[in-house]
Design an enzyme around this catalytic site. Structure first.
Site: not given
Length: 391
Positions: A46, A132, A174, A178, A203, A206, A238
């Site tokens: 990541n 997640h 998110e 992910s 969130d 990523h 990440k």
């Protein structure tokens, strides 16, 4: 009896081809990694922008350790809040246009902290079904009325919001998912939350670093402001290449969390040297846009080559490019075959992803070379054709 249960559960995982094992790496994160005395081209990290080994970031950590030592010495409310932590919070607020930033040791703890601190009995929590595990677990454990909506389904979220009865409602999604690499439609989700007087938390573990101007993330990329997304969770481990996380919010919520968030109050703070490294990673992002551009170029190259070779990639324009295989044993076998050709690609299996959606999770970075991507596509094509018929 307890140990028999443990043994039975482990054996069951092995029989289902779902057993997980760690593999010890003897090199730094990077384009190439060394595992078990063999070198691989790394397509599982990541570290999307290569900042974990950027000279400026490393130097910032070294100088921070020389000045502050290697540990914070206590929780933030005792002795663990040092100038480096303060400077990182100020940098985060300036970078993201926020009033408040609070530091955590991981995205997992940050996510759980917010849910546990904000939501009580009779409150409402609504989450995207593919959020997640840290968010889902906290949802199950908290006292709020917890429900989920189908992945990225704005219409089902609308139904959930219309039927909710609590005065305090938190919606969480998110920014970039992910395991699938796709993005949430943040604008319509934000509009719905405003209509129903609900909080929106994103969130963006990523998305930050990879998307938006100066790597500000998903909300910036989709032209949303702090008033549209009241709470952001960003991780530092990440695209920023270090470790830790932050909750970004307004000053009132920051003050509330400092006083009522047990995870924050009673956890030892991250080392100040780490905060120095994260601050420098943000500065690199702000001054080296070519890193984001190279990542975008590599993503486009991978997708175009995959299509040319009839490799079915998911609908993702981010660094996460999953190739859905289906059965866990087949995904594992393909990953092992790729290792035999010198490529480290992770096989992601249930329970991390739903049953029958086991996949190869290819992650791209700015430090991959074009030839690396060409060679990987050729290897995937060969492995797929040789073992499972032409995909």
């Amino acid at each position: 009896m307890a140990f028999e249960f443990v043994k039975q559960q482990v054996e069951k995982r092995k029989q289902q081809q779902l057993f997980r094992q760690r593999r010890c790496q003897s090199s730094a994160q990077g384009r190439l990694i060394d595992i078990d005395n063999q070198q691989f081209v790394n397509f599982s990290s990541n570290d999307y922008l290569g900042l974990s080994h950027h000279p400026r970031v490393i130097d910032a950590w070294i100088k921070g350790a020389e000045r502050y030592g290697v540990g914070s010495g206590g929780s933030p409310l005792v002795t663990g809040f040092q100038k480096a932590h303060y400077q990182l919070e100020e940098t985060l607020c300036e970078w993201q246009g926020r009033e408040g930033a609070l530091l955590f040791n991981s995205g997992y703890s940050a996510n759980q902290s917010v849910i546990k601190a904000l939501l009580k009995k009779n409150d409402v929590l609504i989450q995207d079904k593919l959020n997640h595990a840290s968010l889902m677990e906290a949802g199950v454990l908290c006292d709020a009325n917890f429900s989920r909506f189908q992945h990225n389904s704005v219409s089902q979220l609308a139904n959930r919001l219309e039927s909710q009865q609590g005065e305090n409602c938190l919606v969480i999604t998110e920014g970039v998912f992910s395991m699938d690499g796709d993005q949430a439609p943040l604008k319509p989700i934000s509009d719905l939350c405003k209509q129903h007087n609900a909080w929106l938390m994103v969130d963006d573990a990523h998305g930050v670093g990879c998307l938006g101007d100066q790597g500000r993330g998903s909300a910036d990329q989709q032209n949303l402001t702090p008033s549209d997304v009241q709470i952001q969770m960003l991780t530092f481990g990440k695209a920023l290449g270090v470790s830790g996380a932050t909750i970004l919010c307004n000053q009132a919520l920051k003050d509330y969390l400092v006083n009522f968030d047990k995870s924050y109050v009673y956890s030892t703070a991250m080392p100040a040297a780490q905060a120095c490294a994260v601050t420098e990673a943000i500065r690199v992002l702000q001054t080296q846009p070519e890193l984001q551009q190279q990542l975008a170029d590599n993503i486009a190259l991978f997708r175009s080559l995959a299509i040319e070779n009839n490799i079915a990639v998911a609908d993702s324009n981010t660094a996460i490019q999953p190739i859905i295989i289906g059965e866990a044993d087949k995904a594992l076998a393909m990953a092992e075959s790729l290792q035999g050709k010198g490529f480290w690609v992770s096989a992601i299996r249930p329970p991390t992803v739903p049953v029958n959606t086991a996949r190869l999770r290819v992650t791209l970075s700015s430090h991959h070379q074009a030839q690396d991507i060409v060679d990987l596509i050729n290897a995937i094509h060969e492995v797929s054709k040789e073992n499972y018929g032409h995909r």
